[in-house]
Design a protein around this motif. Structure first.
Motif, PDB file in Angstrom:
ATOM      1  N   ASP A 136      59.229  -9.885   5.320  1.00  0.00           N
ATOM      2  CA  ASP A 136      57.896 -10.474   5.205  1.00  0.00           C
ATOM      3  C   ASP A 136      57.997 -11.995   5.140  1.00  0.00           C
ATOM      4  O   ASP A 136      58.998 -12.547   4.657  1.00  0.00           O
ATOM      5  CB  ASP A 136      57.198  -9.973   3.939  1.00  0.00           C
ATOM      6  N   SER A 137      56.955 -12.668   5.563  1.00  0.00           N
ATOM      7  CA  SER A 137      56.981 -14.125   5.664  1.00  0.00           C
ATOM      8  C   SER A 137      57.376 -14.802   4.351  1.00  0.00           C
ATOM      9  O   SER A 137      58.198 -15.732   4.339  1.00  0.00           O
ATOM     10  CB  SER A 137      55.611 -14.642   6.111  1.00  0.00           C
ATOM     11  N   TYR A 138      56.789 -14.349   3.248  1.00  0.00           N
ATOM     12  CA  TYR A 138      57.028 -15.077   1.999  1.00  0.00           C
ATOM     13  C   TYR A 138      58.459 -14.973   1.503  1.00  0.00           C
ATOM     14  O   TYR A 138      58.910 -15.762   0.676  1.00  0.00           O
ATOM     15  CB  TYR A 138      56.026 -14.650   0.944  1.00  0.00           C
ATOM     16  N   LYS A 139      59.205 -13.990   2.033  1.00  0.00           N
ATOM     17  CA  LYS A 139      60.587 -13.804   1.605  1.00  0.00           C
ATOM     18  C   LYS A 139      61.482 -14.992   1.978  1.00  0.00           C
ATOM     19  O   LYS A 139      62.501 -15.235   1.326  1.00  0.00           O
ATOM     20  CB  LYS A 139      61.162 -12.529   2.235  1.00  0.00           C
ATOM     21  N   TYR A 140      61.122 -15.717   3.028  1.00  0.00           N
ATOM     22  CA  TYR A 140      62.015 -16.776   3.526  1.00  0.00           C
ATOM     23  C   TYR A 140      62.090 -17.983   2.598  1.00  0.00           C
ATOM     24  O   TYR A 140      63.016 -18.792   2.715  1.00  0.00           O
ATOM     25  CB  TYR A 140      61.585 -17.192   4.934  1.00  0.00           C
ATOM     26  N   SER A 141      61.161 -18.104   1.674  1.00  0.00           N
ATOM     27  CA  SER A 141      61.233 -19.216   0.719  1.00  0.00           C
ATOM     28  C   SER A 141      61.838 -18.800  -0.616  1.00  0.00           C
ATOM     29  O   SER A 141      62.056 -19.646  -1.491  1.00  0.00           O
ATOM     30  CB  SER A 141      59.830 -19.782   0.475  1.00  0.00           C
ATOM     31  N   HIS A 142      62.167 -17.537  -0.774  1.00  0.00           N
ATOM     32  CA  HIS A 142      62.612 -17.051  -2.081  1.00  0.00           C
ATOM     33  C   HIS A 142      64.020 -17.494  -2.447  1.00  0.00           C
ATOM     34  O   HIS A 142      64.373 -17.512  -3.633  1.00  0.00           O
ATOM     35  CB  HIS A 142      62.508 -15.522  -2.134  1.00  0.00           C
ATOM     36  N   PHE A 143      64.840 -17.853  -1.472  1.00  0.00           N
ATOM     37  CA  PHE A 143      66.208 -18.289  -1.788  1.00  0.00           C
ATOM     38  C   PHE A 143      66.204 -19.503  -2.712  1.00  0.00           C
ATOM     39  O   PHE A 143      67.167 -19.728  -3.460  1.00  0.00           O
ATOM     40  CB  PHE A 143      66.973 -18.607  -0.499  1.00  0.00           C
ATOM     41  N   ALA A 144      65.124 -20.290  -2.688  1.00  0.00           N
ATOM     42  CA  ALA A 144      65.046 -21.502  -3.501  1.00  0.00           C
ATOM     43  C   ALA A 144      64.269 -21.296  -4.793  1.00  0.00           C
ATOM     44  O   ALA A 144      64.018 -22.261  -5.521  1.00  0.00           O
ATOM     45  CB  ALA A 144      64.397 -22.624  -2.685  1.00  0.00           C
ATOM     46  N   GLN A 145      63.913 -20.060  -5.108  1.00  0.00           N
ATOM     47  CA  GLN A 145      63.037 -19.812  -6.261  1.00  0.00           C
ATOM     48  C   GLN A 145      63.747 -19.209  -7.465  1.00  0.00           C
ATOM     49  O   GLN A 145      63.147 -19.122  -8.545  1.00  0.00           O
ATOM     50  CB  GLN A 145      61.884 -18.894  -5.829  1.00  0.00           C
ATOM     51  N   TYR A 146      64.986 -18.777  -7.320  1.00  0.00           N
ATOM     52  CA  TYR A 146      65.709 -18.181  -8.435  1.00  0.00           C
ATOM     53  C   TYR A 146      66.350 -19.263  -9.309  1.00  0.00           C
ATOM     54  O   TYR A 146      66.622 -20.372  -8.837  1.00  0.00           O
ATOM     55  CB  TYR A 146      66.782 -17.220  -7.921  1.00  0.00           C
ATOM     56  N   ALA A 204      58.719 -22.534  12.903  1.00  0.00           N
ATOM     57  CA  ALA A 204      57.458 -22.692  13.624  1.00  0.00           C
ATOM     58  C   ALA A 204      56.328 -21.966  12.904  1.00  0.00           C
ATOM     59  O   ALA A 204      55.159 -22.345  12.997  1.00  0.00           O
ATOM     60  CB  ALA A 204      57.602 -22.160  15.048  1.00  0.00           C
ATOM     61  N   HIS A 205      56.684 -20.941  12.161  1.00  0.00           N
ATOM     62  CA  HIS A 205      55.737 -20.136  11.386  1.00  0.00           C
ATOM     63  C   HIS A 205      55.261 -20.884  10.139  1.00  0.00           C
ATOM     64  O   HIS A 205      54.305 -20.477   9.484  1.00  0.00           O
ATOM     65  CB  HIS A 205      56.431 -18.830  11.019  1.00  0.00           C
ATOM     66  N   GLY A 206      55.960 -21.974   9.808  1.00  0.00           N
ATOM     67  CA  GLY A 206      55.548 -22.805   8.684  1.00  0.00           C
ATOM     68  C   GLY A 206      56.318 -22.586   7.399  1.00  0.00           C
ATOM     69  O   GLY A 206      55.860 -22.979   6.323  1.00  0.00           O
ATOM     70  N   LEU A 207      57.509 -21.981   7.496  1.00  0.00           N
ATOM     71  CA  LEU A 207      58.281 -21.650   6.301  1.00  0.00           C
ATOM     72  C   LEU A 207      59.669 -22.283   6.349  1.00  0.00           C
ATOM     73  O   LEU A 207      60.198 -22.561   7.426  1.00  0.00           O
ATOM     74  CB  LEU A 207      58.429 -20.128   6.186  1.00  0.00           C
ATOM     75  N   PRO A 208      60.284 -22.493   5.172  1.00  0.00           N
ATOM     76  CA  PRO A 208      61.673 -22.954   5.157  1.00  0.00           C
ATOM     77  C   PRO A 208      62.595 -21.849   5.635  1.00  0.00           C
ATOM     78  O   PRO A 208      62.294 -20.664   5.461  1.00  0.00           O
ATOM     79  CB  PRO A 208      61.918 -23.283   3.678  1.00  0.00           C
ATOM     80  N   PHE A 209      63.713 -22.230   6.217  1.00  0.00           N
ATOM     81  CA  PHE A 209      64.677 -21.242   6.696  1.00  0.00           C
ATOM     82  C   PHE A 209      66.046 -21.565   6.132  1.00  0.00           C
ATOM     83  O   PHE A 209      66.548 -22.696   6.263  1.00  0.00           O
ATOM     84  CB  PHE A 209      64.734 -21.240   8.228  1.00  0.00           C
ATOM     85  N   HIS A 210      66.650 -20.578   5.483  1.00  0.00           N
ATOM     86  CA  HIS A 210      67.942 -20.766   4.810  1.00  0.00           C
ATOM     87  C   HIS A 210      69.072 -20.601   5.825  1.00  0.00           C
ATOM     88  O   HIS A 210      69.855 -19.647   5.773  1.00  0.00           O
ATOM     89  CB  HIS A 210      68.056 -19.749   3.679  1.00  0.00           C
ATOM     90  N   ARG A 211      69.196 -21.565   6.723  1.00  0.00           N
ATOM     91  CA  ARG A 211      70.186 -21.447   7.776  1.00  0.00           C
ATOM     92  C   ARG A 211      71.607 -21.362   7.217  1.00  0.00           C
ATOM     93  O   ARG A 211      72.429 -20.570   7.704  1.00  0.00           O
ATOM     94  CB  ARG A 211      70.079 -22.617   8.763  1.00  0.00           C
ATOM     95  N   GLU A 212      71.908 -22.168   6.218  1.00  0.00           N
ATOM     96  CA  GLU A 212      73.262 -22.155   5.652  1.00  0.00           C
ATOM     97  C   GLU A 212      73.640 -20.756   5.167  1.00  0.00           C
ATOM     98  O   GLU A 212      74.754 -20.278   5.402  1.00  0.00           O
ATOM     99  CB  GLU A 212      73.353 -23.145   4.489  1.00  0.00           C
ATOM    100  N   GLY A 213      72.692 -20.094   4.501  1.00  0.00           N
ATOM    101  CA  GLY A 213      72.983 -18.763   3.980  1.00  0.00           C
ATOM    102  C   GLY A 213      73.216 -17.751   5.083  1.00  0.00           C
ATOM    103  O   GLY A 213      74.183 -16.975   5.033  1.00  0.00           O
TER     104      GLY A 213
END
Length: 461
Positions: free
Chosen positions: A8-18, A71-80
């Motif tokens: 889901d879209s919101y999952k892509y920003s969760h890496f920075a929320q813990y 492009a969808h407007g979310l951060p992407f954890h490329r390094e991970g």
């Protein structure tokens, strides 16, 4: 399917929320209390592990996902995601534990548990929630609905039939393929039904049983008419259409199903099957299965059994219930749900008929009229591990809806008073944990066969 995009879209920003000290997250899947059933037949995870989690992530996948998600407007954890490719050869660094497939457990029992095996991927267990929960809730819900129908039919057969175990496997037939949203859904839901029964017209279910559960032939069917093949003869040649079915498919020990309501079911049963073709039906040495396919589903099939009894005769079994002449039976495939099955069988019993006289075909009610809330499935985080190795229990407990409270601490499942029960892993003591590792870092650790799953489900009835 690019695994990185199976979320889901919101999952892509969760890496920075813990919290920054987080080294691992544990999460579990359960069917919460309050749904339509008080138990769940766990099934289907193995298909997801083999078909989706076995796919390796590549740099092309990372590139594709980065372009789309940004492009969808979310951060992407490329390094991970790059580290999954370079450090883990494209496999997700996860440990997945689960109950044995086919086990029947009370709702509220943890069915699956997942955690990361590399501290750099603490965000990954909850990232796959969308895919993992979908892989569990749908087949487990269909398997539970089918098993619930099996219990209804089995109870009636036990009361009214001399050989209930012999008759039961073919009393509920899967007619749901055309009502499913995709071939994949038909295959997944169809094989879930085959945990409890052996009758199906969903061919993709046979493919899935063979591909994922080592079952060379999981279900069976018989030659059957549809309205197009009957009405193509015209109403004035309805008798010829039926006679052709007998000529083409009837014979000693064979079964053939003929839909008989194209014009007037009652006339077809009384006049055509009961007079014009009666001798041919009886001489065939096989069984004609009459299919009424319209009208009041709780009344018409009962009427059909009684009309056939008047025409072809019946015997009384050892339990005192009427059994039709072996030359005829009935299958009802319209409007069937577990509730209508209960009503039909109840009316037959009240009139002295054994449940063995009728079979059922369920379509949308089996494969399509379910959703995640049918059994209130959810996946929730239950523990967080610090970088010092200490696990801490976490959970939600909303005062606005106590029914959504989740379990705290990593979970285990034990047997207590003969029933599976979820407990905190830290409190398990010397009791056996039924939840066992099934997947680790790209490796399938357990490979159930459909035969094993069927046996387990039957033993849990």
């Amino acid at each position: 399917m690019n695994l990185i995009l199976n979320s889901d879209s919101y999952k892509y920003s969760h890496f920075a929320q813990y919290p920054p000290e987080t080294a691992a997250i544990s999460a579990y899947v359960e069917a919460r209390p309050g749904g339509k059933h008080d138990h769940v037949l766990f099934f289907g995870l193995q298909m997801f592990l083999k078909d989706y989690l076995s796919r390796r992530i590549t740099m092309n996948d990372v590139d594709e996902a980065e372009a789309m998600i940004t492009a969808h407007g979310l951060p992407f954890h490329r390094e991970g995601f790059e580290k999954i490719v370079t450090r883990h050869n494209g496999h997700l660094p996860l440990l997945i534990e689960a109950l044995p497939e086919g086990m029947i457990a009370p709702v509220g029992t943890p069915l699956v548990q997942v955690r990361n095996t590399d501290p750099d991927f603490f965000w990954l267990p909850t990232f796959i929630e969308t895919a993992l929960l979908r892989a569990v809730w749908y087949p487990s819900t269909v398997a539970t609905v089918s098993h619930g129908a099996r219990q209804i039919i089995s109870a009636s057969l036990e009361r009214t039939c001399d050989t209930p175990d012999e008759v039961l496997p073919f009393r509920l037939h899967d007619f749901g393929a055309r009502g499913a949203t995709s071939a994949e859904q038909a295959g997944i839901g169809g094989v879930a039904h085959l945990v409890s029964f052996m009758g199906t017209d969903t061919v993709s279910a046979l493919v899935y049983a063979r591909r994922f559960y080592h079952e060379q032939m999981a279900g069976f069917s018989i030659p059957a008419a549809e309205h197009s093949t009957m009405t193509s003869w015209g109403e004035d040649r309805e008798t010829e259409a039926y006679r052709n079915m007998l000529k083409q498919f009837a014979g000693p020990g064979k079964l053939v199903a003929v839909v008989s309501d194209s014009y007037d079911l009652y006339r077809a049963v009384k006049n055509i099957w009961g007079e014009e073709l009666k001798a041919e039906v009886e001489a065939s040495g096989g069984t004609l299965v009459v299919r009424p396919d319209s009208g009041d589903a709780s009344r018409v099939p009962v009427d059909t059994v009684e009309m056939l009894g008047e025409i072809f005769g019946f015997s009384l079994n050892a339990k005192g219930y009427k059994v039709l002449n072996p030359a005829v039976r009935v299958i009802q495939g319209d409007g069937i749900t577990p509730e209508t099955i209960r009503v039909i069988l109840g009316r037959l019993e009240d009139r002295g008929w054994s449940a063995e006289n009728i079979a059922f075909g369920m379509g949308a009610g089996l494969l399509q009229k379910v959703n995640r809330d049918t059994l209130r499935f959810a996946m929730k985080a239950n523990a967080r591990q610090d970088d010092d190795g200490v696990w801490h229990g976490i959970n939600k407990n909303p005062k606005t809806d106590p029914g959504k409270a989740s379990k705290r601490y990593r979970q285990a499942v034990v047997v207590e008073k003969g029933c599976p029960l979820g407990v905190a892993l830290k409190d398990i003591g010397d009791r056996e944990n039924l939840m066992q590792p099934v997947w680790r870092d790209g490796e399938l650790l357990v490979d159930w066969t459909l035969t094993q799953i069927r046996e387990r489900a039957a033993s849990s009835d």
